[in-house]
Scaffold this motif. Structure first.
Motif, PDB file in Angstrom:
ATOM      1  N   ILE A  33      53.319  31.295  28.934  1.00 29.55           N
ATOM      2  CA  ILE A  33      54.389  32.281  28.691  1.00 29.55           C
ATOM      3  C   ILE A  33      54.574  32.481  27.185  1.00 29.55           C
ATOM      4  CG2 ILE A  33      56.856  32.753  28.945  1.00 29.55           C
ATOM      5  CD1 ILE A  33      56.742  31.082  31.553  1.00 29.55           C
ATOM      6  N   ASN A  34      54.657  31.375  26.446  1.00 31.96           N
ATOM      7  CA  ASN A  34      54.806  31.467  24.993  1.00 31.96           C
ATOM      8  C   ASN A  34      53.597  32.151  24.354  1.00 31.96           C
ATOM      9  OD1 ASN A  34      57.264  29.947  23.660  1.00 31.96           O
ATOM     10  ND2 ASN A  34      56.700  28.766  25.470  1.00 31.96           N
ATOM     11  N   GLU A  35      52.409  31.811  24.844  1.00 33.25           N
ATOM     12  CA  GLU A  35      51.187  32.398  24.294  1.00 33.25           C
ATOM     13  C   GLU A  35      51.158  33.902  24.533  1.00 33.25           C
ATOM     14  OE1 GLU A  35      47.408  31.004  25.939  1.00 33.25           O
ATOM     15  OE2 GLU A  35      46.960  30.270  23.915  1.00 33.25           O
ATOM     16  N   HIS A  36      51.535  34.324  25.737  1.00 29.65           N
ATOM     17  CA  HIS A  36      51.584  35.749  26.069  1.00 29.65           C
ATOM     18  C   HIS A  36      52.617  36.464  25.195  1.00 29.65           C
ATOM     19  CE1 HIS A  36      51.651  39.421  28.525  1.00 29.65           C
ATOM     20  NE2 HIS A  36      52.971  39.338  28.476  1.00 29.65           N
ATOM     21  N   THR A  37      53.767  35.846  25.011  1.00 30.01           N
ATOM     22  CA  THR A  37      54.813  36.454  24.185  1.00 30.01           C
ATOM     23  C   THR A  37      54.361  36.563  22.735  1.00 30.01           C
ATOM     24  OG1 THR A  37      56.433  35.387  25.650  1.00 30.01           O
ATOM     25  CG2 THR A  37      57.271  36.373  23.623  1.00 30.01           C
ATOM     26  N   ASP A  38      53.654  35.547  22.235  1.00 31.96           N
ATOM     27  CA  ASP A  38      53.096  35.611  20.877  1.00 31.96           C
ATOM     28  C   ASP A  38      52.171  36.812  20.716  1.00 31.96           C
ATOM     29  OD1 ASP A  38      54.283  33.481  19.546  1.00 31.96           O
ATOM     30  OD2 ASP A  38      52.874  32.036  20.364  1.00 31.96           O
ATOM     31  N   ILE A  39      51.328  37.033  21.722  1.00 31.66           N
ATOM     32  CA  ILE A  39      50.397  38.167  21.672  1.00 31.66           C
ATOM     33  C   ILE A  39      51.165  39.485  21.625  1.00 31.66           C
ATOM     34  CG2 ILE A  39      48.638  39.420  22.987  1.00 31.66           C
ATOM     35  CD1 ILE A  39      47.697  36.670  24.039  1.00 31.66           C
ATOM     36  N   LYS A  40      52.201  39.593  22.453  1.00 25.46           N
ATOM     37  CA  LYS A  40      53.006  40.814  22.465  1.00 25.46           C
ATOM     38  C   LYS A  40      53.719  41.034  21.135  1.00 25.46           C
ATOM     39  CE  LYS A  40      52.007  42.283  26.527  1.00 25.46           C
ATOM     40  NZ  LYS A  40      51.216  43.539  26.637  1.00 25.46           N
TER      41      LYS A  40
END
Length: 614
Positions: free
Chosen positions: A189-196
């Protein structure tokens, strides 16, 4: 060993033997030539050549080469010692001296190589042991989780045949997925949010370069939970709770829009990351509808909290943390969903929000030209109140608006592309100040904050190290703060930068530890020598409170693995004494001393005396 491997092995051994034989014959030929050359300086030149040749043979062939060169050199010494006993010659003494020098140099070199090899082996063993322990721990945790749950997963309706079902089961073992629900886990979740967030920044940067306003939607984090899962555990046992959570995950995936990212945080807590919606009202209605759908389907009391990037947070962990805070507000107020509302101390200036990109650019250009942007330095102390160094902070004092919130203007600096000029300004000013204070006290250090954007800048390490050399700073007195949110998620992308810093003697600290979802798992992956506890993490240390227990445990754990802790935002004597008792090594905060302007720092160092009561 197969046929090809045997051939390679035989050839390598044969090549080595031929090389050693060739060197031996070459050396003996040199000795023969030396014996029959009657010009003194020519004999000495041949001896020098043989010394150089023996060193390179030692370098190329290792221990076997060392013994071969030593044996041949001893033969040379014996021959000329015999000649010297028959007739005295200074030329013979020089030749014997060169031969002895050859043996000494080769012996010292071989000893050095052996010592370096031993240290490298020790280091490799330590790294291998740490990796093995980490893998063993993660494997044990996954096996334990699997053993304590039923052998079912959320059955997605798009799985139509056996092969697809097997693939879904096997995917639960992925480190990116939660093994109970097959949803993405907190790390993902954190990794996906970082990408966004990076995509958001890139879009704004491209818009800024074109001189237009960006119309990209903000990033919303929706944090959901069931208010009282304990009753399920007490009345029905953990198997029923696991089935309930699996059902909740399945219903949540059905209720959420297919374009949104849905994952499980922990226990009965889930998160949705969406970029489809453009306003708080839209996302609030969306969260309320999801909470109501879950309430109807599962029979629990579901609540949701909402936070928005970039208004409420800069980092992914901070964004999710604020959504969690809003969720607790919803629980306390018995509302289906709540938007995150910052406290008075967290409120930020928003005058930049109403400006165009061009207007904000002009504001930054004017701020640099008229020195509205400047540096301040906060002292850092040890347990005995000895001054150990300073931390550099950038400030913007804007006429008509006062002090601009640092997070606020850093965000807009990234939007307009001024973040690179701001980073260069921060490094340059901090290094100049460090050079000045080290003339007074060469032991004092300077801590400098780097943003995630800066860490991903090409050649950052070269620019930083070059700037430190130009200002005459000792790299061992430089501490680089690595932001805990986002850094560990992209460790592979910044590994070369961090390794270059470490090799040059620069110390690295993990900053803002405890904010949002900082993880202990990131510490072994980063070459850090210091952990800085976030101010929010240490501000509330009431005896017996959950935060007090967590702070004490965290400091103890970090001390056990040999990493000193720097407590930031120490505001009272009670906090200082308690944190010192818990094992913190360094301290910063208003109780000790607030930030100091550059022109005041020299007088501060010269006049500083620690309190007599300490």
């Amino acid at each position: 060993m197969d046929y090809d491997e045997k051939q390679i092995f035989v050839r390598s051994k044969l090549t080595f033997a031929i090389s050693c034989l060739g060197y031996t014959l070459f050396f003996l030929a040199g000795l023969f030539l030396q014996r029959f050359v009657f010009v003194d300086y020519a004999q000495v030149i041949i001896s020098v050549f043989l010394v150089i040749l023996s060193f390179f043979v030692n370098l190329l062939f290792g221990i076997p080469g060392y013994w071969i060169t030593t044996a041949l050199t001893v033969v040379q010494i014996l021959i000329y010692s015999s000649s010297l006993s028959q007739r005295y010659s200074s030329n013979l003494l020089i030749i014997i001296g060169l031969a002895l020098l050859s043996i000494l140099v080769n012996t010292i070199f071989e000893f050095f190589i052996i010592r370096v090899g031993e240290r490298m082996d020790t280091l490799n063993r330590k790294l291998t042991d740490e990796k093995s322990k980490r893998i063993s721990y993660e494997t044990t945790a996954m096996i334990s989780t699997a053993m304590n749950r039923p052998g079912t997963i959320v059955k997605h309706e798009d799985i139509t045949d056996k092969n697809e079902y097997v693939e879904a089961v096997e995917s639960t073992h992925s480190m990116a997925l939660d093994p109970l629900t097959t949803l993405p886990n907190r790390h993902t979740i954190n990794e996906h949010t970082d990408i966004k967030i990076l995509e958001y920044k890139k879009a704004y940067q491209e818009a800024a370069d074109k001189g237009i306003n960006c119309s990209i939607n903000p990033i919303y984090a929706i944090y959901l939970t069931v208010a009282d899962p304990v009753r399920f555990s007490q009345s029905n046992g953990h198997i029923i709770v696991d089935l309930f959570i699996q059902t909740m995950a399945h219903r949540l995936r059905e209720a959420a829009d297919s374009k949104d990212f849905v994952g499980r945080i922990a226990n009965n807590e889930f998160a949705i990351i969406t970029t489809r919606l453009s306003s708080d009202n839209e996302v609030l209605d969306y969260a309320i509808n999801i909470a109501k759908a879950l309430n109807e389907e599962n029979g629990g009391d579901f609540y949701a909290g909402i936070a928005q990037y970039p208004r409420d947070a800069i980092y992914s962990g901070e964004l999710i943390h604020h959504a969690e805070t809003a969720m607790y507000d919803a629980v306390n107020e018995d509302a289906d969903a709540k938007i995150y509302e910052p406290t008075e101390s967290e409120a930020r200036n928003s005058f930049l929000e109403d400006m165009t990109i061009d207007e904000i650019k002009k504001m930054f250009d004017k701020a640099f030209d008229e020195k509205e942007i400047f540096m301040v330095y906060q002292p850092r102390f040890d347990t005995k109140m000895n001054l150990t160094g300073f931390e550099a902070f950038v400030r913007w004092e804007c006429p008509g608006h006062g002090t601009v919130d640092t997070r606020d203007f850093l965000f807009y600096a990234e939007k307009t592309g001024h973040i690179y000029a701001l980073g260069e300004f921060t490094l340059s000013e901090s290094f100049k100040t460090l050079a000045i204070i080290n003339e007074i006290d060469p032991t004092l250090s300077m801590t400098i904050n780097l943003s995630t954007t800066q860490l991903h800048t090409p050649d950052l390490q070269l620019d930083l190290i070059s700037m430190a050399e130009m200002t005459g700073c000792d790299p061992h007195n430089i501490i680089i703060d690595i932001p805990s949110d986002g850094a560990a998620m992209n460790i592979s992308e910044i590994q070369n930068t961090l390794d270059a810093f470490s090799s040059s003697g620069i110390t690295m600290a993990l900053d803002n530890f405890g904010r949002g979802y900082s993880s202990l798992n990131s510490i072994p992956l980063l070459p850090i020598s210091l952990v800085k506890l976030d101010g929010h993490f240490t501000s509330d240390l009431k005896d017996g409170s959950a935060q007090d227990v967590l702070t004490k445990s965290m400091i103890s754990l970090l001390n056990e693995i040999g990493i000193p802790v720097d407590a930031t935002n120490v505001g009272t004597k009670d906090q200082f004494e308690k944190l010192k008792k818990y094992g913190c090594t360094y301290f910063q905060g208003t109780y000790l001393n607030g930030p100091i302007h550059e022109e005041e720092i020299v007088d501060y160092i010269r006049n500083y005396t620690k309190p007599s009561s300490i």
